[in-house]
Design a protein around this motif. Sequence first.
Motif, PDB file in Angstrom:
ATOM      1  N   GLY A  38      12.529  -5.431   7.959  1.00  0.00           N
ATOM      2  CA  GLY A  38      11.143  -5.102   8.278  1.00  0.00           C
ATOM      3  C   GLY A  38      10.617  -3.970   7.426  1.00  0.00           C
ATOM      4  N   LEU A  39      11.420  -2.920   7.269  1.00  0.00           N
ATOM      5  CA  LEU A  39      11.002  -1.788   6.440  1.00  0.00           C
ATOM      6  C   LEU A  39      10.838  -2.204   4.972  1.00  0.00           C
ATOM      7  N   ALA A  40      11.767  -3.016   4.484  1.00  0.00           N
ATOM      8  CA  ALA A  40      11.688  -3.464   3.090  1.00  0.00           C
ATOM      9  C   ALA A  40      10.454  -4.329   2.865  1.00  0.00           C
ATOM     10  N   LEU A  41      10.155  -5.220   3.804  1.00  0.00           N
ATOM     11  CA  LEU A  41       8.959  -6.053   3.674  1.00  0.00           C
ATOM     12  C   LEU A  41       7.699  -5.215   3.697  1.00  0.00           C
ATOM     13  N   ASP A  42       7.656  -4.209   4.568  1.00  0.00           N
ATOM     14  CA  ASP A  42       6.491  -3.310   4.597  1.00  0.00           C
ATOM     15  C   ASP A  42       6.282  -2.651   3.236  1.00  0.00           C
ATOM     16  N   ARG A  43       7.361  -2.147   2.651  1.00  0.00           N
ATOM     17  CA  ARG A  43       7.246  -1.465   1.356  1.00  0.00           C
ATOM     18  C   ARG A  43       6.786  -2.422   0.260  1.00  0.00           C
ATOM     19  N   ARG A  44       7.441  -3.568   0.175  1.00  0.00           N
ATOM     20  CA  ARG A  44       7.146  -4.490  -0.915  1.00  0.00           C
ATOM     21  C   ARG A  44       5.777  -5.137  -0.768  1.00  0.00           C
TER      22      ARG A  44
END
Length: 317
Positions: A266-272
């Motif tokens: 979830g955090l990675a998707l938010d960043r990308r």
Amino acid sequence: MTEDRERARSAGQEGPGGAGHAEPEAQPAAGPAASGAGAGGGREYRAAELAESAGITTRTLRFYRERKLLPPPRREGRVAYYNEHHLARLRTIAGLLERGHTLGGIADLLTAFESGRDSHGTAELLGLEKSILTSKFAEETPIRLTPEELADYYQGEVTVENLAASLDIGYIAVDGEKFVHVSRRLLDASSELVKKGIPLAAVLSAGRELRKQSEGIADVFVHLFRTHLLPREQAEAPEGLDAERLDDLLTQLRPLAKQVVEAELGLALDRRVQAEVEHWMSQCASGTRAATNGDGAEATDGTTGDHAAAEDDSATD
């Protein structure tokens, strides 16, 4: 595609032998296989019986055999006997024709289907073989599909290449006359992606990459388990670890591993996604500014030209 449907229909229309021309067969000697249970206990059909059960003519049946769309029947002398496998295959052919597949494409798909049956065992592929561990990390529900149902899920994009890729990745296996998909959730999600306009080949390519990345994530957790937890459990059980104790440990770890992966994803998707949206908006803004500047330059050039013309007129006067 329409031509293939017409060709299949015309094979069952009037020919030299008349409408519904029956395949000539010698009368069999009385025996247990005649029009009933075969030697293996399953139902067997003469050509006319099989054609009637499948809703086609014997000429169409012969046409499919000539096109190698059906496996050879069992023979006793001059008499051919078909079984439920042949009937299911005929129904599959009819369903795929109605969905727009060509006869050549159907032949290729059926060849790939048989290849998948031979090279991929369902139990092996889906991890259903017996294991000492009962606690599984995956909570997926396999789903059985006919070839026609699989084609419906992906809006006609079930090609030989995509089928081979799905078998190779491990999404599907062949079991009898049906496919078995390893996960209902993955099936539904991939189907929705195709419906939204992403080609199935691209979805499968992404799935292959995700499978590779997921294996790496799993390796991280296995390393932690093997390096830190397993030695401790072994030290606390000098008599040796049994399956029940090991299973209990894995049961405790399962939700923790999933919690970490879900949070990190979830955090990675938010960043990308945020970075991608900002980049896209920046490009749009740059394009708008460029268009605006271009219009302004044209307006300025026109104004300058008007002033020059006015000055020339003044000088003439």
